[in-house]
Design an enzyme around this catalytic site. Structure first.
Site, PDB file in Angstrom:
ATOM      1  CG  HIS A  14     -53.971  63.254 -21.445  1.00 19.40           C
ATOM      2  ND1 HIS A  14     -54.645  64.534 -22.234  1.00 19.40           N
ATOM      3  CD2 HIS A  14     -52.733  63.611 -20.729  1.00 19.40           C
ATOM      4  CE1 HIS A  14     -53.778  65.545 -21.845  1.00 19.40           C
ATOM      5  NE2 HIS A  14     -52.524  65.059 -21.075  1.00 19.40           N
ATOM      6  CG  HIS A  44     -59.095  65.377 -23.746  1.00 18.43           C
ATOM      7  ND1 HIS A  44     -58.501  65.011 -24.860  1.00 18.43           N
ATOM      8  CD2 HIS A  44     -58.541  65.471 -22.725  1.00 18.43           C
ATOM      9  CE1 HIS A  44     -57.224  64.860 -24.385  1.00 18.43           C
ATOM     10  NE2 HIS A  44     -57.220  64.802 -23.013  1.00 18.43           N
ATOM     11  CB  CYS A  78     -58.154  61.774 -25.693  1.00 18.18           C
ATOM     12  SG  CYS A  78     -59.897  62.226 -26.548  1.00 18.18           S
TER      13      CYS A  78
END
Length: 341
Positions: free
Chosen positions: A317, A305, A257
């Site tokens: 993402h 994240h 990520c």
């Protein structure tokens, strides 16, 4: 970087290495403190909840590993810089020693006798005194320089010994993170096995739920990117759509990520830190209601994240293993903050 990690040279470096070691050690200790069995504490049959827990735990471990890897790279550069500095100073010391050795030899050859006796037998006492005075000044100057350089070398040697110890500590911390990551990967494989054993309808239901956004978010405006660099980063992120999630990777063939965010902004000429926790503070934070394309959307209370807002209530993402870089609703999980780079 990706999955290919460089091995560190176990040599000395300057004390600039000290600052980040404690944070890494804490991160590694925290990860190591999680019992391996806790990742599969969910009741049997609750595969979706189990996989969610595993993904979240794995992402925390990966971000900690990325942080350790980034610091290791910095420490490796410091090793090289310090070795160059030590070599240059050693060369200066050697030059000074040669000069002092020649001077001492000249003194000996002139007769290493008592100065009073030398003066008694000198044909020109005034000339002797002038030369002796100059010689004393040169010797004192040279000795002072040598003393100063030797002191600097002693300090560098102490720093190198301390830094070598710290590098070993860093390696232990990094190894702890890597061990935890390996454990989580093993659990993820088991969870994947479990999901694959479920009927296709249940697997599809899991995928739908993982891509469902919250409905209680503020209304998001339709403004464009806040800057040219943000627009360039969005374009780069879109170019990465479909590429696989890869542990610890920051492109171009695969991403985690934070690796995707770093890579996309690098294409725009902006260097972002490596981890989602650091990227959270890579600009100024704005309310979600004011999010614009290119803003970083950081998730979970621990910022483990991150995705990039692209407008229309969506982010790009790198979700988790087995899922490629893709669009998802901005409210797919709890939002911690929004950062404008």
């Amino acid at each position: 970087m990706g999955s290919h990690r460089r091995r560190l040279a176990h040599s000395g470096f300057d004390r600039g290495a000290c600052a980040a070691l404690s944070a890494l050690s804490v991160a590694a200790a925290a990860l190591g403190a999680v019992p391996a069995g806790s990742a599969v504490a969910a009741p049997q049959g609750d595969a979706r909840a189990e996989v969610d827990r595993l993904y979240e735990e794995a992402e925390k471990a990966t971000e900690a590993y990325n942080k350790a890897d980034e610091r290791a790279d910095a420490l490796h550069r410091q090793v090289s810089d310090s070795q160059d500095l030590i070599a240059r100073q050693q060369e200066r010391v050697n030059t000074m020693r040669d000069a002092l050795g020649s001077l001492a030899g000249a003194q000996y050859r002139s007769g290493g006798i008592d100065p009073a006796v030398a003066l008694l037998f000198s044909a020109d006492p005034d000339d002797y005194l002038d030369k002796a005075s100059v010689l004393d000044r040169i010797t004192a100057h040279q000795a002072g320089q040598l003393h100063e350089l030797q002191g600097a070398l002693r300090e560098l040697a102490q720093e190198r010994a301390e830094a070598t110890r710290q590098l070993a500590e860093l390696e232990r911390s990094r190894a702890a993170v890597a061990r935890h990551k390996k454990t989580v990967e093993h659990k993820l494989a088991k969870a994947r096995q479990l999901l694959n054993s479920l009927p296709a309808t249940e697997r599809a239901a899991y995928e739908r739920i993982s891509r469902t956004g919250r409905t209680d978010l503020p209304e998001l405006g339709g403004a464009g990117p806040a800057s040219e660099r943000a627009a360039a980063a969005v374009a780069a992120a879109r170019a990465a759509l479909g590429r696989p999630y890869v542990w610890g990777a920051n492109g171009p063939s695969g991403f985690d990520c934070s690796g995707l965010m770093q890579w996309a902004y690098a294409r725009a000429g902006v260097h972002l830190p490596r981890t989602s926790q650091e990227q959270r503070f890579a600009g100024h934070q704005v309310p979600l209601s004011q999010a614009r394309p290119g803003d970083l959307v950081v998730y979970r209370s621990d910022a483990s994240h991150v995705g990039m807002y692209v407008g229309n209530g969506r982010v790009i993402h790198a979700p988790y293993p087995g899922a490629p870089v893709r669009y998802d609703p901005v409210g797919m999980m709890p939002i911690s903050s929004v950062t404008r780079v």
